[in-house]
Design an enzyme around this catalytic site. Structure first.
Site, mmCIF file in Angstrom:
data_model
loop_
_atom_site.group_PDB
_atom_site.id
_atom_site.type_symbol
_atom_site.label_atom_id
_atom_site.label_comp_id
_atom_site.label_asym_id
_atom_site.label_seq_id
_atom_site.Cartn_x
_atom_site.Cartn_y
_atom_site.Cartn_z
ATOM 1 N N ALA A 181 0.909 -1.225 0.052
ATOM 2 C CA ALA A 181 0.068 0.112 0.019
ATOM 3 C C ALA A 181 0.963 1.383 0.040
ATOM 4 O O ALA A 181 0.634 2.144 -0.840
ATOM 5 C CB ALA A 181 -0.986 -0.084 1.166
ATOM 6 N N PRO A 245 -15.707 6.069 -0.320
ATOM 7 C CA PRO A 245 -17.286 6.203 0.335
ATOM 8 C C PRO A 245 -17.991 7.164 -0.578
ATOM 9 O O PRO A 245 -19.234 6.481 -0.848
ATOM 10 C CB PRO A 245 -17.050 6.973 1.305
ATOM 11 C CG PRO A 245 -15.721 6.400 2.147
ATOM 12 C CD PRO A 245 -14.868 6.437 0.815
ATOM 13 N N GLU A 247 -17.621 7.548 -3.895
ATOM 14 C CA GLU A 247 -17.936 6.624 -5.150
ATOM 15 C C GLU A 247 -18.988 5.710 -4.762
ATOM 16 O O GLU A 247 -19.765 5.264 -5.585
ATOM 17 C CB GLU A 247 -16.631 5.906 -5.402
ATOM 18 C CG GLU A 247 -16.796 5.075 -6.683
ATOM 19 C CD GLU A 247 -15.345 4.311 -7.082
ATOM 20 O OE1 GLU A 247 -14.285 4.891 -6.457
ATOM 21 O OE2 GLU A 247 -15.460 3.527 -7.679
ATOM 22 N N GLY A 344 -43.289 -10.797 -18.660
ATOM 23 C CA GLY A 344 -43.183 -11.812 -19.531
ATOM 24 C C GLY A 344 -42.153 -11.774 -20.588
ATOM 25 O O GLY A 344 -41.055 -11.320 -20.202
#
Ligand SMILES: Cc1cc2nc3c(=O)[nH]c(=O)nc-3n(C[C@H](O)[C@H](O)[C@H](O)COP(=O)(O)OP(=O)(O)OC[C@H]3O[C@@H](n4cnc5c(N)ncnc54)[C@H](O)[C@@H]3O)c2cc1C
Length: 382
Positions: A181, A245, A247, A344
């Site tokens: 990260a 958050p 996004e 349907g």
């Protein structure tokens, strides 16, 4: 079942809604079928949307935006569904890309890119996902290595929304490939004059046909070091986590708008369609199914509106945004399926909007972080 004016709205927001709806009906809806065939919107429509003030509505006016709040972004997402014109990728462009620049860009970066996004001269995209990794973002392999005054970018990205038309791509890359990260940075690539940058196939999807989704390739693409978003390496993962958050919330907004539209069109259809000498609506099964879907729509709306109010106050936390994303998009898929059944065979025909509600809904459980990842995140806070 159109929603009453939500608690987070006011006269200005509703005026923006009217503007958005009129624009989408006039400039987008009539072209949706052609856009679906060509798999992207016309480039000019971005400029038209910018001209009337529909792009970057919640970016400060000093950078060319509308100076409003997230409420305007929410309204845009809702009206795209209601106007049957979902293809213009404004959620990525305005709600996501522009906000990365506005939140983390240096003054010089904001001045340089935001006015172009607001006018539509720039089309924005964000490129995180790679062929080898999506959910596990820390494992991305794209590199942006500092070389003198430049970053040199190598790697490939896939499934990138607005990828075919974008000329400003926030590219998630490792400035330190040995780190996870902490090695991730966001580098802005201006693609109009970027040797080594290329686009791959336009990807054929099962839904959202008019929205361009593309592969991007970076082969020694050089950008000035001033294109590093925020100017400090290794901030990318944190920046992504902070923006996700919003996004996720905008995906929830689209989900609820789609649920409401699906229920509304199904009530109308079943009251008009007859079988065994009576409207399809009059069968107990139809009434019960629609009662259930209308209940889901109401619960979804109440939850979503609460999330938006919290977000406008800066109080929407990560687990709640994740709850909104997974629950509302799951509900969207379930409602679209139940409603389609009541049409349907006509529900399976592309000319009936319920079929589009069904096919367009499916991706909502996948992008923006899959719903499984949302549950992972929520569980960390339990
Ligand atoms: C139409 C479309 C538009 C997109 N737009 C963009 C975009 O603009 N920019 C961008 O960067 N990306 C974009 N994406 C990519 C999207 O965000 C990824 O597809 C998504 O994050 C999942 O990654 P993946 O496809 O690699 O699946 P994987 O990560 O391979 O996941 C496969 C499955 O494993 C599950 N899984 C993975 N990890 C875990 C775990 N820890 N626990 C439980 N289950 C797990 C997943 O939930 C999924 O069901 C888009 C995708 C599509 C289809």
């Amino acid at each position: 079942m159109p929603a009453a004016r939500p608690a987070w709205s006011d006269d200005d927001v509703e005026a923006f809604r009217d503007l958005a709806h009129a624009f989408l009906r006039k400039e987008c809806a009539p072209h949706e079928e052609r856009w679906a065939e060509q798999q992207h919107v016309d480039r000019e429509v971005w400029l038209k949307a910018g001209e009337v003030g529909l792009l970057c509505p919640s970016i400060p006016t000093e950078y060319g935006g509308g100076g409003g709040t997230f409420a305007l972004e929410a309204v845009m997402a809702e009206e795209q569904i209601r106007a049957n014109a979902p293809s213009l990728g404004t959620a990525v462009h305005s709600t996501i890309v522009a906000h990365y620049l506005n939140s983390y860009g240096t003054e010089e970066q904001k001045q340089r890119w935001l006015p172009g996004l607001a006018s539509g001269e720039l089309v924005g995209a964000i490129a995180m996902t790679e062929p080898g990794t999506g959910s596990d973002l820390q494992s991305i392999r794209a590199k942006a290595i500092r070389t003198g005054d430049d970053y040199v970018i190598d790697g490939s990205k896939t499934f990138i929304s607005n990828g075919y038309l974008a000329n400003l791509v926030i590219t998630v890359a490792k400035t330190d490939p040995d780190d996870a990260a902490a090695g991730i940075s966001l580098v802005v690539v201006e693609t109009d004059d970027a040797p080594g940058f290329s686009r791959g196939r336009m990807l054929k999807k099962i839904g959202q046909h008019g929205q361009d989704t593309a592969e991007l390739f970076y082969d020694g693409v050089r950008v000035p070091s001033t294109n590093l978003l925020g100017g400090t390496e290794g901030q990318g993962f944190l920046q992504l986590m902070q923006q996700l958050p919003q996004e996720r919330l905008v995906l929830g907004v689209a989900a609820v708008a789609a649920i409401e539209a699906s229920v509304e069109m199904t009530i109308k259809y079943t009251k008009e369609r007859h079988a065994f000498g009576r409207p399809v609506f009059n069968f107990q099964n139809t009434k019960f199914v629609l009662a259930e879907q209308a209940t889901t729509a109401t619960i979804g709306r109440v939850f979503l509106d609460d999330c938006i109010v919290k977000h406008l106050r800066g109080e929407l936390d990560i687990p709640t945004a994740s709850m909104a994303k997974w629950w509302l998009t799951q509900a969207q898929c379930d409602v679209a399926d139940e409603c389609l059944q009541l049409f349907g065979g006509y529900g399976y025909m592309q000319e009936y909007p319920i079929s589009k509600m069904f096919t367009d809904s499916r991706i909502q459980k996948i992008y923006g972080g899959t719903n499984e990842i949302m549950k992972e995140i929520i569980s960390r806070f339990l």
